[in-house]
Design a protein around this motif. Structure first.
Motif, PDB file in Angstrom:
ATOM      1  N   ALA A  29       0.050   5.608  -0.154  1.00 12.31           N
ATOM      2  CA  ALA A  29      -1.012   5.813  -0.129  1.00 12.31           C
ATOM      3  C   ALA A  29      -0.134   8.282  -0.561  1.00 12.31           C
ATOM      4  O   ALA A  29      -0.071   8.695   0.670  1.00 12.31           O
ATOM      5  CB  ALA A  29      -1.997   5.885   1.056  1.00 12.31           C
TER       6      ALA A  29
ATOM      7  N   ALA B 236      -5.294   1.316   7.956  1.00 17.36           N
ATOM      8  CA  ALA B 236      -4.190   0.267   7.637  1.00 17.36           C
ATOM      9  C   ALA B 236      -3.679   0.308   9.029  1.00 17.36           C
ATOM     10  O   ALA B 236      -3.312   0.797   9.624  1.00 17.36           O
ATOM     11  CB  ALA B 236      -3.175   1.295   6.508  1.00 17.36           C
TER      12      ALA B 236
ATOM     13  N   ALA C 256       1.513  -1.057  -0.058  1.00 18.74           N
ATOM     14  CA  ALA C 256       0.237  -0.171   0.143  1.00 18.74           C
ATOM     15  C   ALA C 256       0.875   0.709   0.086  1.00 18.74           C
ATOM     16  O   ALA C 256       1.775   1.174   0.623  1.00 18.74           O
ATOM     17  CB  ALA C 256      -0.930   0.047   1.279  1.00 18.74           C
TER      18      ALA C 256
ATOM     19  N   ILE D  85      -3.790   0.357  -3.647  1.00 17.68           N
ATOM     20  CA  ILE D  85      -4.237  -0.798  -2.743  1.00 17.68           C
ATOM     21  C   ILE D  85      -4.442  -1.770  -2.641  1.00 17.68           C
ATOM     22  O   ILE D  85      -5.558  -2.152  -3.324  1.00 17.68           O
ATOM     23  CB  ILE D  85      -4.648  -0.502  -0.920  1.00 17.68           C
ATOM     24  CG1 ILE D  85      -4.096   1.201  -0.857  1.00 17.68           C
ATOM     25  CG2 ILE D  85      -4.280  -1.055  -0.242  1.00 17.68           C
ATOM     26  CD1 ILE D  85      -5.563   1.349   0.253  1.00 17.68           C
TER      27      ILE D  85
ATOM     28  N   GLU E  13      -2.296  11.539   0.613  1.00 19.93           N
ATOM     29  CA  GLU E  13      -3.902  12.472   0.332  1.00 19.93           C
ATOM     30  C   GLU E  13      -4.165  13.339  -0.471  1.00 19.93           C
ATOM     31  O   GLU E  13      -2.880  14.127  -1.191  1.00 19.93           O
ATOM     32  CB  GLU E  13      -3.706  13.288   1.899  1.00 19.93           C
ATOM     33  CG  GLU E  13      -3.726  12.125   3.056  1.00 19.93           C
ATOM     34  CD  GLU E  13      -4.031  12.751   4.925  1.00 19.93           C
ATOM     35  OE1 GLU E  13      -4.330  13.872   4.169  1.00 19.93           O
ATOM     36  OE2 GLU E  13      -2.726  12.584   5.076  1.00 19.93           O
TER      37      GLU E  13
ATOM     38  N   SER F 245      -4.747   6.152  -3.701  1.00 21.90           N
ATOM     39  CA  SER F 245      -3.601   5.131  -3.041  1.00 21.90           C
ATOM     40  C   SER F 245      -3.994   4.267  -3.896  1.00 21.90           C
ATOM     41  O   SER F 245      -5.291   4.136  -4.834  1.00 21.90           O
ATOM     42  CB  SER F 245      -4.427   4.557  -1.761  1.00 21.90           C
ATOM     43  OG  SER F 245      -5.539   4.541  -1.969  1.00 21.90           O
TER      44      SER F 245
ATOM     45  N   VAL G  94      -9.768  10.319   7.596  1.00 16.87           N
ATOM     46  CA  VAL G  94      -8.590   9.996   6.606  1.00 16.87           C
ATOM     47  C   VAL G  94      -7.574  10.689   7.356  1.00 16.87           C
ATOM     48  O   VAL G  94      -6.523  11.665   8.164  1.00 16.87           O
ATOM     49  CB  VAL G  94      -8.952  10.527   4.975  1.00 16.87           C
ATOM     50  CG1 VAL G  94      -6.600   9.646   4.812  1.00 16.87           C
ATOM     51  CG2 VAL G  94     -10.186   9.983   4.517  1.00 16.87           C
TER      52      VAL G  94
ATOM     53  N   LEU H  42      -6.953   4.931   5.974  1.00 18.91           N
ATOM     54  CA  LEU H  42      -6.752   5.427   4.102  1.00 18.91           C
ATOM     55  C   LEU H  42      -7.654   5.575   3.811  1.00 18.91           C
ATOM     56  O   LEU H  42      -8.317   6.436   2.473  1.00 18.91           O
ATOM     57  CB  LEU H  42      -6.133   3.516   3.361  1.00 18.91           C
ATOM     58  CG  LEU H  42      -4.851   3.171   4.295  1.00 18.91           C
ATOM     59  CD1 LEU H  42      -4.482   1.817   3.387  1.00 18.91           C
ATOM     60  CD2 LEU H  42      -3.884   4.511   4.742  1.00 18.91           C
ATOM     61  N   ARG H  43      -8.891   4.406   4.069  1.00 19.01           N
ATOM     62  CA  ARG H  43     -10.454   5.359   2.453  1.00 19.01           C
ATOM     63  C   ARG H  43     -11.648   5.339   3.817  1.00 19.01           C
ATOM     64  O   ARG H  43     -11.796   4.982   4.574  1.00 19.01           O
ATOM     65  CB  ARG H  43     -10.342   4.102   0.830  1.00 19.01           C
ATOM     66  CG  ARG H  43      -9.447   3.972   0.852  1.00 19.01           C
ATOM     67  CD  ARG H  43      -9.836   2.853  -0.422  1.00 19.01           C
ATOM     68  NE  ARG H  43      -9.065   2.958  -1.287  1.00 19.01           N
ATOM     69  CZ  ARG H  43      -8.818   3.555  -2.268  1.00 19.01           C
ATOM     70  NH1 ARG H  43      -9.499   3.746  -2.691  1.00 19.01           N
ATOM     71  NH2 ARG H  43      -7.670   3.493  -3.610  1.00 19.01           N
TER      72      ARG H  43
ATOM     73  N   ILE I  40      -8.482   9.063   0.064  1.00 18.38           N
ATOM     74  CA  ILE I  40      -7.508   9.192  -0.726  1.00 18.38           C
ATOM     75  C   ILE I  40      -7.070   8.482  -1.547  1.00 18.38           C
ATOM     76  O   ILE I  40      -7.723   7.909  -2.612  1.00 18.38           O
ATOM     77  CB  ILE I  40      -6.224   7.525   0.779  1.00 18.38           C
ATOM     78  CG1 ILE I  40      -6.388   9.240   1.630  1.00 18.38           C
ATOM     79  CG2 ILE I  40      -5.526   7.079   0.076  1.00 18.38           C
ATOM     80  CD1 ILE I  40      -5.248   8.048   3.083  1.00 18.38           C
TER      81      ILE I  40
END
Length: 364
Positions: free
Chosen positions: A5, A57, A3, A22, A7, A20, A105, A94-95, A18
């Motif tokens: 990330a 996370a 992962a 993943i 922002e 990101s 977040v 994360l989300r 986010i």
């Protein structure tokens, strides 16, 4: 954990807050009744949070007595095998799911999960989150999630212990026990704690009077320090030893039972030992003996979700504040990478550590 990330500012209510990548989640699976080395590592596509949920996370997850019972198929209401254990966790959002609060977040929270915490990512209801103060290390915070809630509620809500009273804590070197000793000492309560002799220095350092739990006449040892009995006993052992715990209560005292460790290796039904214990406690409460008994269940009151969550959040926040202030100290027995969960479980079951074994993210 695969992962990364970054922002981004998006409107509240977007599916993701986010930007990101993943790809996958690593999980530890309990496939059935196995020894610790029978745990399996599974990698699957990363989950997505639904409305009202967040994707975390996982920064730390604990190894509790609950998982030790689960691997034996002995936890009272565990799910069917296979499943991902992990009773509690600390993680960073994360989300958020559709309609979620983008302000969550990047912030760190604790959550009580019962299962699912032994993973690199976890989906949790946003309503179950309890914010972790920035000053607290995530592994240290993890040691007081289920343990801190349990200890605080048993001490203050169930037993209602007051300054100047004396209590007996069985397993004072354990995750719950070591937290309970510290909270009680902070509250001005005198504590007698049982543990094996090799843990007596640690128990004494926490503020308790240590006694050998294997003493030939433990009740007599306790009464050398509390001739008239104790105001409360906190017993995670159960079995026939619960009779001695009840007998050590002073008039007006309270026995708080919160486990059946004595029967963890017994064959047969996982529910029968608990039901027998609860029946005995109820019977004692019917007798005119001036003493009370309770079986503590952290999930009691779940049928009233708003009240349950508010109480849990308030109690854990109190414990976090004490930890952040240095009033109590996190008892981290070991920090072990998620991929070595089998080693972590074996260590937790060994009886050689003080405090709680914590799973932390794998490093690559």
């Amino acid at each position: 954990m695969n992962a990364t990330a970054t922002e981004t500012a998006t409107e509240a209510g977007a599916d993701s807050v986010i930007d990101s990548v993943i790809d996958s989640v690593t999980e530890i699976v309990l496939p059935g009744i196995v020894e610790p080395e029978g745990l399996e590592v599974r990698v699957r596509p990363a989950p997505e949070p639904a409305a009202g949920e967040v994707l975390l996370a996982v920064d730390a997850s604990g190894v509790s007595f609950a998982e030790q019972q689960m691997r034996r198929g002995k936890y009272y209401d565990q799910p069917a095998f296979p499943f991902v254990p992990g009773y509690d966790l600390v993680g960073t959002v994360l989300r958020v799911g559709p309609g979620g609060d983008a302000a969550l977040v990047g912030r760190r929270f604790a959550a009580l999960t019962k299962v699912g915490g032994w993973a690199s990512l976890a989906v949790v209801s946003a309503a179950d989150l309890v914010e972790v103060p920035e000053a607290i290390d995530p592994a240290e915070a993890e040691t007081v999630v289920v343990n801190g809630i349990t200890a605080w509620q048993m001490l203050h809500r169930t037993a209602g212990i007051r300054r100047g009273q004396t209590i007996l804590v069985h397993g004072a070197n354990g995750g719950v026990g070591s937290t309970l000793v510290q909270l009680a000492t902070h509250a001005g309560v005198r504590v007698i704690g049982t543990a094996s002799p090799r843990h007596h220095d640690a128990v004494r350092a926490l503020g308790a009077i240590p006694l050998d739990y294997r003493a030939a006449d433990l009740p007599a040892e306790v009464r050398t320090h509390a001739p008239n009995g104790v105001d409360a006993v906190f017993d995670h052992v159960g079995g026939e030893g619960i009779v001695d715990s009840f007998g050590l209560l002073a008039r007006g005292g309270t026995l708080v039972s919160y486990g059946t460790a004595a029967t963890k290796n017994a064959s047969g039904s996982s529910r029968l030992p608990v039901l027998k214990l609860v029946a005995r406690l109820i019977w004692w409460n019917l007798l005119p003996n001036g003493r009370r008994t309770h079986f503590y269940n952290i999930w009691a009151g779940k049928r009233r979700p708003a009240t349950f969550r508010a109480r849990l959040r308030a109690d854990l926040s109190e414990v976090f504040a004490l930890l952040a202030a240095g009033t109590i100290t996190a008892q981290v027995a070991a920090r072990i990478p998620l991929g070595r969960a089998a080693d972590a479980l074996a260590l937790a079951e060994s009886g050689t550590v003080t405090g709680k074994v914590v799973l932390v993210p794998d490093t690559h």
